[in-house]
Design a protein around this motif. Structure first.
Motif, short mmCIF file in Angstrom:
data_model
loop_
_atom_site.label_atom_id
_atom_site.label_comp_id
_atom_site.label_asym_id
_atom_site.label_seq_id
_atom_site.Cartn_x
_atom_site.Cartn_y
_atom_site.Cartn_z
N ALA A 53 0.82 -1.21 0.00
CA ALA A 53 0.00 0.00 0.00
C ALA A 53 0.86 1.26 0.00
O ALA A 53 0.47 2.29 -0.57
CB ALA A 53 -0.93 -0.01 1.21
N SER A 54 2.04 1.21 0.62
CA SER A 54 2.90 2.39 0.67
C SER A 54 3.32 2.84 -0.72
O SER A 54 3.45 4.04 -0.97
CB SER A 54 4.13 2.10 1.52
N ARG A 57 0.20 4.29 -2.76
CA ARG A 57 -0.15 5.66 -2.38
C ARG A 57 0.68 6.69 -3.14
O ARG A 57 0.37 7.88 -3.11
CB ARG A 57 0.01 5.85 -0.87
N GLN A 58 1.74 6.24 -3.81
CA GLN A 58 2.56 7.16 -4.60
C GLN A 58 2.02 7.39 -6.01
O GLN A 58 2.58 8.20 -6.75
CB GLN A 58 3.99 6.61 -4.69
#
Length: 273
Positions: A53-54, A57-58
């Motif tokens: 998910a990190s 999110r970009q």
């Protein structure tokens, strides 16, 4: 906003749709809700499974980089670094402390802080190069997301087509409807291949180009910061940084150097007189 990205996508869509209509096709033949769901929903799901998910999110930041890049003003940045080199040469690097807090560029701000703190030049280079590598790696990770989507989309299109053909072959009672039904099934393949080659893969390529430009710009600032730390002549600093510029920017810089040289010559002649 980057006009080439937007106009390129629109031109590709216009060419594909225009060619289809030119051959006698109809708008209705290109719009199939089931195929849209399978291809785009399946592609998004596959990408979500592939990346944490990190990184997902970009994606908004990636799209902003592609469509609305923060174009650096290279000549202005060179002028600023030359000015800082002049101050450091005349008054010492500690005089740059007042320039750090309010500087808008985080890379220059960190670099000047390292210089003011009296860090060893080799260690200063290593620290700033780590920052450059981090930016390059982050943008490379962003490009891989879209590259993966470009690989999944055609496969999802084929899956959608196979599912459509299964539905068609299970209803052979009406042979006259086979042709239109098969055409609808192949719409999923069209969506998958078109989205991969018009959207996902070009966006991944554009992000890599942006990354290369950003790295080159940061490397220019790195050399400028290290030149300031070494107390080099401001004129030599300008010549060194100009080597990083693109052709159209170099012509502007040369004109500026010539005008500055001319001004210095006039001042020298005035003093002699």
């Amino acid at each position: 906003m980057d006009q080439t990205t937007s106009w390129g996508i629109l031109a590709a869509l216009a060419a594909l749709i225009g060619g289809f209509l030119w051959e006698g096709g109809h708008w209705e033949g290109l719009i199939e809700k089931t195929a849209l769901l399978i291809v785009f929903g399946g592609t998004f799901a596959a990408v979500a499974v592939s990346y944490p998910a990190s990184r997902l999110r970009q994606i908004p930041e990636s799209l902003k980089t592609v469509f609305r890049p923060a174009a650096p003003d290279v000549p202005a940045r060179i002028d600023e670094l030359v000015e800082l080199a002049t101050i450091a040469r005349r008054e010492g690097v500690l005089a740059l402390e007042n320039k750090i807090a309010d500087h808008p560029d985080a890379f220059i701000r960190n670099g000047l802080q390292i210089v003011v703190d009296g860090t060893d030049p080799e260690l200063s280079r290593q620290i700033l190069e780590f920052e450059i590598d981090a930016v390059e790696q982050r943008m490379e990770n962003q490009s891989k997301i879209f590259e993966s989507a470009g690989g999944y989309a055609p496969t999802m299109g084929i899956i959608g087509t196979v599912m459509g053909l299964i539905h068609v072959l299970s209803n052979l009672a009406d042979p006259g409807s086979l042709g239109p039904a098969i055409a609808v099934a192949f719409t999923a393949t069209l969506y998958g291949v078109a989205s991969a080659n018009i959207l996902y893969l070009p966006v991944a390529s554009k992000i890599r180009i942006r990354a290369a430009d950003s790295v080159q710009f940061m490397e220019m600032m790195l050399e400028g910061i290290l030149a300031i730390q070494a107390g080099e002549n401001p004129a030599l600093v300008r010549k060194k940084l100009t080597a990083f510029m693109h052709t159209e920017e170099m012509s502007f810089a040369r004109k500026k150097e010539e005008s500055e040289d001319g001004t210095e010559t006039e001042q020298t002649q005035t003093k002699r007189a």
